[in-house]
Design a protein around this motif. Structure first.
Motif, PDB file in Angstrom:
ATOM      1  N   ALA A   1       0.804  -1.207  -0.011  1.00 17.02           N
ATOM      2  CA  ALA A   1       0.106  -0.087  -0.082  1.00 17.02           C
ATOM      3  C   ALA A   1       0.962   1.286   0.020  1.00 17.02           C
ATOM      4  O   ALA A   1       2.074   1.157   0.118  1.00 17.02           O
ATOM      5  CB  ALA A   1      -0.906   0.072   0.984  1.00 17.02           C
ATOM      6  N   CYS A   2       0.316   2.496  -0.288  1.00 14.18           N
ATOM      7  CA  CYS A   2       1.066   3.566  -0.335  1.00 14.18           C
ATOM      8  C   CYS A   2       1.569   4.091   0.837  1.00 14.18           C
ATOM      9  O   CYS A   2       1.145   3.550   2.005  1.00 14.18           O
ATOM     10  CB  CYS A   2       0.152   4.715  -0.983  1.00 14.18           C
ATOM     11  N   GLN A  33      -0.525   9.052   2.115  1.00 16.98           N
ATOM     12  CA  GLN A  33      -2.157   9.018   2.339  1.00 16.98           C
ATOM     13  C   GLN A  33      -2.632  10.205   3.124  1.00 16.98           C
ATOM     14  O   GLN A  33      -3.691  10.788   2.907  1.00 16.98           O
ATOM     15  CB  GLN A  33      -2.499   7.597   2.921  1.00 16.98           C
ATOM     16  N   ASP A  84      -5.622   1.606  -0.590  1.00 18.37           N
ATOM     17  CA  ASP A  84      -4.373   1.902  -1.216  1.00 18.37           C
ATOM     18  C   ASP A  84      -4.246   3.237  -1.943  1.00 18.37           C
ATOM     19  O   ASP A  84      -5.032   3.456  -3.218  1.00 18.37           O
ATOM     20  CB  ASP A  84      -3.733   0.851  -2.037  1.00 18.37           C
ATOM     21  N   ASN A 117       5.690   2.428  -4.337  1.00 22.70           N
ATOM     22  CA  ASN A 117       4.552   2.862  -3.871  1.00 22.70           C
ATOM     23  C   ASN A 117       4.938   4.377  -3.255  1.00 22.70           C
ATOM     24  O   ASN A 117       3.997   4.524  -2.369  1.00 22.70           O
ATOM     25  CB  ASN A 117       4.065   1.793  -2.909  1.00 22.70           C
TER      26      ASN A 117
END
Length: 478
Positions: free
Chosen positions: A26-27, A32, A58, A71
């Motif tokens: 995931a980022c 985020q 994500d 990512n």
């Protein structure tokens, strides 16, 4: 038992594979957090651009977000669609976007309603190369510290509401290929230090309140392809150093200023020129014969100057738009290189001393015509044959001629927005089909009969023989 052992083996194998999978699928949490803070600063999103931006998902999969192989978010691209009224974002740009440390491009284009000052978070993004925050409502001054963004390759605040001068520190952005500050409220002169930006391919400062002479520094821009300085308050002559741009320049747009002097002969060397706009200035003298060398030009606007005869015979293969209106020309006829163009869509030759019977003008095509302005000439005959062969006509202006035709015989296409045939010899009745037009003027002709229901003022119909009905006087009962 064999099946039981096999199940256990598969179970442990799955656990092992999961432990080998990198946790960074995931980022990054900073990315985020920054993006969700941006979303929280948005007060209206009627077209749901940010619907996919949900906590716990994500962010590399979110609409408008691109990530690299690690990512980390490298690009934020949110594009409104100008033709869709609800395709916009209202709110402010959160400074928390500074958390996106790997961001190399931010594209917030046509979002229309983002407000606030210059986004200072840009200074905290060490990898940033491309900034396009266009067609919104950012305001205030562009700070002197903009000169610290030395890694930028493109900077565009096209169509916002920035005020004050262009900071001289912008001269430090020597990696810039594009500088687009058009459509703001900027004032003052162009900083001469911009000559340091010798990688520029695109310089657009149009639609501001910039003034003073245009700096004579164009020999510094060997790669320049687009120069647009229209709709400012520039004075003085067209700089001689513009001649250095001849090999590559495709768009030279200097219209709607207060430039004086003559059109320079060196413009004939601009073999790559697509568009030349010198309209709405105070240019004098003749148009140089060297313009005959511009065989590939598509758009030429020399209107609203003080240019005089003779106009040169051009060798253009296919002009798309031409405006020579409101000079001191006496062309007598519509030039052959215009008549023969297979792709022309806009022809404006108002007050150009044209003397012809309109039926005798036989253009190579009429299908693409959007705009025709032949006002203030000595044209006789009827436009019906010409206009009834156009399917996409938007505007026809021919006031102050000697056109003689029955208005009811004119086919009014759905696209037509402007029709001005005032001060001619038009006869017949006003047809109901004119009600779909935005602007109409049929005053001072020989029209008669009851007017159809329209939204036009009385001035659109004055000076005719016997028109009656709203907005004019009521018709007399028999």
């Amino acid at each position: 038992m064999k099946h039981h052992h096999l199940s256990l083996l598969l179970f442990f194998l799955t656990l092992t594979l999961r432990s080998l999978t990198p946790t960074s699928a995931a980022c990054h949490v900073d990315d985020q957090t920054g993006l969700l803070a941006f979303k929280s600063g948005i007060t209206a999103d009627p077209s749901n651009m940010l619907t996919s931006w949900k906590n716990g998902t994500d962010c590399c999969t979110w609409s408008g977000v691109n990530c690299n192989s690690n990512n980390r978010v490298t690009m934020l691209s949110l594009l409104g669609q100008p033709d869709k009224p609800n395709s916009f974002l209202s709110g402010t740009i959160s400074p928390s976007l500074s958390k996106l440390k790997f961001l190399d491009g931010i594209y917030l284009q046509n979002l229309r309603n983002l407000k606030g000052p210059f986004p200072v978070f840009l200074f905290q993004l060490p990898n940033l190369k491309y900034v396009y925050i266009e067609n919104s409502k950012l305001s205030g001054r562009i700070p002197d510290s903009v000169g610290n963004l030395t890694q930028l390759q493109a900077l565009s605040f096209y169509y916002n509401q920035f005020t004050g001068p262009i900071p001289s520190s912008i001269s430090r952005l020597t990696q810039l290929g594009q500088l687009k500050l058009g459509g703001n409220l900027l004032t003052g002169s162009i900083p001469t230090g911009i000559k340091n930006l010798n990688k520029l391919t695109y310089l657009t400062l149009e639609r501001n309140g910039l003034s003073g002479p245009i700096p004579d520094f164009f020999a510094s821009f060997p790669q320049l392809r687009i120069l647009n300085l229209t709709r400012n308050k520039f004075t003085g002559k067209i700089p001689a150093s513009i001649s250095a741009l001849a090999p590559k320049l495709a768009y030279l747009e200097l219209g709607h200023n207060a430039l004086t002097g003559q059109i320079p002969a060196f413009l004939g060397n601009f073999k790559a020129l697509d568009t030349l706009d010198l309209g709405y200035n105070k240019l004098t003298g003749t148009v140089p014969q060297t313009l005959a060398n511009l065989t590939k030009i598509f758009n030429l606007d020399l209107s609203h100057n003080q240019l005089v005869d003779p106009f040169p015979q051009l060798n253009v293969k296919g002009i798309e738009s031409l405006d020579l209106s409101y000079n001191k020309f006496h062309l007598n006829e519509i030039p052959k290189w215009v008549t023969s163009s297979p792709i022309i869509y806009s022809l404006k030759l108002a007050n150009c001393g044209i003397k012809l019977k309109l039926e005798d003008w036989k253009p190579a095509q009429t299908y693409y015509y959007d705009y025709i302005d032949l006002s203030g000439n000595q044209i006789t005959g009827s436009p019906v044959g010409l206009l009834n062969k156009t399917d996409f006509l938007v505007g026809f202006w021919a006031s102050g001629n000697k056109l003689k035709f029955d208005l009811e015989s004119l086919r009014i296409v759905q696209t037509l927005k402007d029709l001005d045939v005032s001060r001619n010899l038009v006869f017949g009745k006003v047809p109901k089909t004119v009600s779909g037009i935005d602007r109409l003027n049929v005053s001072y002709n020989h029209l008669c009969g009851q007017l159809p229901a329209t939204k036009f003022p009385a001035s659109a119909f004055l000076g005719n023989d016997c028109l009656c009905g709203s907005p004019l006087a009521a018709c007399k009962k028999a």
